[in-house]
Design an enzyme around this catalytic site. Structure first.
Site, PDB file in Angstrom:
ATOM      1  N   GLU A 328       0.841  -1.194   0.000  1.00  0.00           N
ATOM      2  CA  GLU A 328       0.000   0.000   0.000  1.00  0.00           C
ATOM      3  C   GLU A 328       0.877   1.245   0.000  1.00  0.00           C
ATOM      4  O   GLU A 328       1.762   1.387   0.851  1.00  0.00           O
ATOM      5  CB  GLU A 328      -0.899   0.044   1.235  1.00  0.00           C
ATOM      6  CG  GLU A 328      -2.083  -0.887   1.200  1.00  0.00           C
ATOM      7  CD  GLU A 328      -3.047  -0.632   2.354  1.00  0.00           C
ATOM      8  OE1 GLU A 328      -4.200  -1.066   2.228  1.00  0.00           O
ATOM      9  OE2 GLU A 328      -2.648  -0.012   3.362  1.00  0.00           O
ATOM     10  N   CYS A 329       0.638   2.129  -0.938  1.00  0.00           N
ATOM     11  CA  CYS A 329       1.302   3.430  -1.006  1.00  0.00           C
ATOM     12  C   CYS A 329       2.821   3.274  -0.960  1.00  0.00           C
ATOM     13  O   CYS A 329       3.426   2.849  -1.936  1.00  0.00           O
ATOM     14  CB  CYS A 329       0.780   4.365   0.071  1.00  0.00           C
ATOM     15  SG  CYS A 329       1.107   6.115  -0.298  1.00  0.00           S
ATOM     16  N   GLY A 330       3.473   3.580   0.162  1.00  0.00           N
ATOM     17  CA  GLY A 330       4.910   3.407   0.240  1.00  0.00           C
ATOM     18  C   GLY A 330       5.339   1.985  -0.044  1.00  0.00           C
ATOM     19  O   GLY A 330       6.360   1.738  -0.699  1.00  0.00           O
ATOM     20  N   TYR A 332       3.771  -0.086  -1.970  1.00  0.00           N
ATOM     21  CA  TYR A 332       3.591  -0.236  -3.421  1.00  0.00           C
ATOM     22  C   TYR A 332       4.819   0.281  -4.158  1.00  0.00           C
ATOM     23  O   TYR A 332       5.331  -0.365  -5.081  1.00  0.00           O
ATOM     24  CB  TYR A 332       2.331   0.527  -3.821  1.00  0.00           C
ATOM     25  CG  TYR A 332       1.972   0.532  -5.285  1.00  0.00           C
ATOM     26  CD1 TYR A 332       2.133  -0.596  -6.086  1.00  0.00           C
ATOM     27  CD2 TYR A 332       1.424   1.677  -5.865  1.00  0.00           C
ATOM     28  CE1 TYR A 332       1.761  -0.588  -7.425  1.00  0.00           C
ATOM     29  CE2 TYR A 332       1.040   1.698  -7.203  1.00  0.00           C
ATOM     30  CZ  TYR A 332       1.216   0.567  -7.980  1.00  0.00           C
ATOM     31  OH  TYR A 332       0.834   0.583  -9.300  1.00  0.00           O
ATOM     32  N   THR A 428      -1.082  -0.811  -4.552  1.00  0.00           N
ATOM     33  CA  THR A 428      -1.906   0.351  -4.876  1.00  0.00           C
ATOM     34  C   THR A 428      -1.543   1.507  -3.963  1.00  0.00           C
ATOM     35  O   THR A 428      -1.030   1.304  -2.860  1.00  0.00           O
ATOM     36  CB  THR A 428      -3.404   0.012  -4.712  1.00  0.00           C
ATOM     37  OG1 THR A 428      -4.178   1.195  -4.873  1.00  0.00           O
ATOM     38  CG2 THR A 428      -3.686  -0.549  -3.335  1.00  0.00           C
TER      39      THR A 428
END
Length: 438
Positions: A328-330, A332, A428
């Site tokens: 997730e985010c970082g 990803y 994502t």
């Protein structure tokens, strides 16, 4: 079931001093011998970690945009057994998304209304005197269906200034619960996603003690305790969210720290084993994990160390050959081919996705998100609908892999940040808060 009485600490705007007041109240009430349960309204990872340091109990998020009423009540029931609840609002009291979510628009007033927690409004009175009463009166009027406990004045310049502000509040019938002098030495450092994380402070406990001393000296704690209240409610269902796997290797260090406490608590209660590991310490995920989960955080601040973490990357790649990896985010960004830091230097990442991201061209991406999965991921089937949010400054340079989800904002507009997947690996920018119909 008699609910634990609580209060919601809010303000007219961000930056008015909600966090300072909340942390000081939490520690001061604990020092009086109370068991205090903290909460945070809205999508925020950083403040709950400070709450825990202040009072010794895990803090949970309550989000009316992303959570339905059943989940909100289940998380609120975590406060049973405490003497008092102190919840910190997000932004201004009425600030939320334009489009409505599962049980509200994400504003703090939604949470106060549902739980019956009276509002304590923190008002920054710098640059004004009696006029501050008009602000407080407007907030009380607009939130007339929610109990209004009173105001705590912040950044008071002098005793004379306090007298003038108090006179205006008295004329408007607004109760003043306290008045905090201007103190530039009691600020928490910030970076681009908000406050610097709790785990990065070397004297955080001493700072909490300073906040508590400030509150004890300038706030009527007895009045605060008396103002706490809650709506009566029937027994809530226990907090239950199906875990994405039985054995979850979870990255946890200062580069990977953005995981919602209600998710981890629910997963553990439903029998999942969470196995933390530190990529920054070059630790590989547990060899017997069913799933590796890389949460968000600040990998861009540690890109060089992550690029040199060979055991971590080798363990991640070995796991991905046969079992799922999700970021997730970082997280990803770290799954991609490369991460470009703010100076324009590209660092090699895990290479499990073709993604290349950059912090050299900073652009804010912020807001609630709803994602409809196009492929199965992290315990969810294709077609599942998830609620969450996005908050980052990085941009995508390359994303050659298939999109993971159709992602929309709170207004239902399709967004370009879809996430991507390749084999057993997916990621994502979207941070999961809760699936639909929980």
């Amino acid at each position: 079931m008699k609910p634990t009485p609580g209060l919601l600490i809010s303000a007219p705007t961000s930056g008015a001093g909600k966090t300072t007041v909340t942390l000081g109240l939490l520690r001061a009430l604990v020092e009086e011998g109370l068991a205090v349960q903290p909460y945070k309204s809205g999508p925020d990872y950083i403040d709950p970690a400070f709450h825990r340091v202040a009072c010794g109990r895990a803090s949970f998020n309550l989000d009316s945009w992303a959570m339905d009423g059943t989940l909100l009540d289940a998380i609120a029931a975590e406060g049973q057994g405490a003497d008092i609840i102190v919840a910190e609002g997000v932004m201004g009291l009425f600030d939320g998304a334009m489009g409505r979510g599962v049980s509200g628009n994400g504003a703090s007033i939604d949470i106060a209304r549902r739980m019956g927690w009276p509002v304590v409004l923190v008002v920054d009175v710098s640059g004004q005197a009696q006029s501050a009463a008009a602000i407080a009166l407007g907030f009380r009027y607009l939130g007339a269906d929610v109990p209004f406990a009173g105001v705590i004045l912040n950044r008071v310049a002098s005793p004379r200034h306090e007298r003038l502000v108090r006179s205006g509040m008295e004329a408007a019938g607004i109760r003043v619960l306290g008045a905090l002098p201007r103190r530039s030495d009691l600020t928490l450092p910030e970076r681009h996603l908000g406050l610097v994380q709790a785990g990065e402070h070397d004297r955080l406990d001493a700072l909490m003690a300073d906040y508590a001393a400030l509150i004890r000296a300038h706030v009527d704690l007895s009045a605060i305790r008396q103002a706490a209240a809650a709506k009566p409610r029937s027994m809530s269902q226990p907090l239950a969210l199906p875990p994405p796997a039985q054995h979850i290797a979870l990255a946890q260090d200062t580069a990977f720290s953005f995981t919602y406490p209600h998710l981890l608590t629910a997963w553990r209660r439903m029998g999942a084993q969470i196995m933390p590991f530190s990529p920054l310490a070059d630790e590989a995920p547990a060899h017997d994990a069913d799933l590796v989960w890389l949460p968000g955080g600040y990998p861009e601040l540690h890109a060089g160390r992550l690029a040199a973490a060979y055991r971590f990357r080798a363990g991640l790649c070995h796991h991905a050959k046969t079992r799922p990896v999700y970021g997730e985010c970082g997280g990803y960004m770290v799954l991609g081919e490369g991460l470009i830091d703010k100076d324009g230097t590209q660092h090699r990442m895990a290479g499990l996705l073709g993604l290349v991201t950059s912090h050299a061209d900073r652009r804010l991406h912020l807001g609630y998100r709803q994602a409809r999965l196009l492929a199965p991921v992290a315990g969810f089937t294709a077609g599942a609908s998830l609620h969450g949010h996005e908050f980052h400054y990085s941009t995508i340079v390359e994303q050659p892999d298939p999109p993971l989800a159709d992602v929309t904002n709170a207004d239902g507009e399709l967004l370009a940040e879809t996430g991507s997947y390749r084999g057993h690996v997916a990621g994502t920018y979207f941070h999961l808060i809760a699936p639909d119909a929980v």
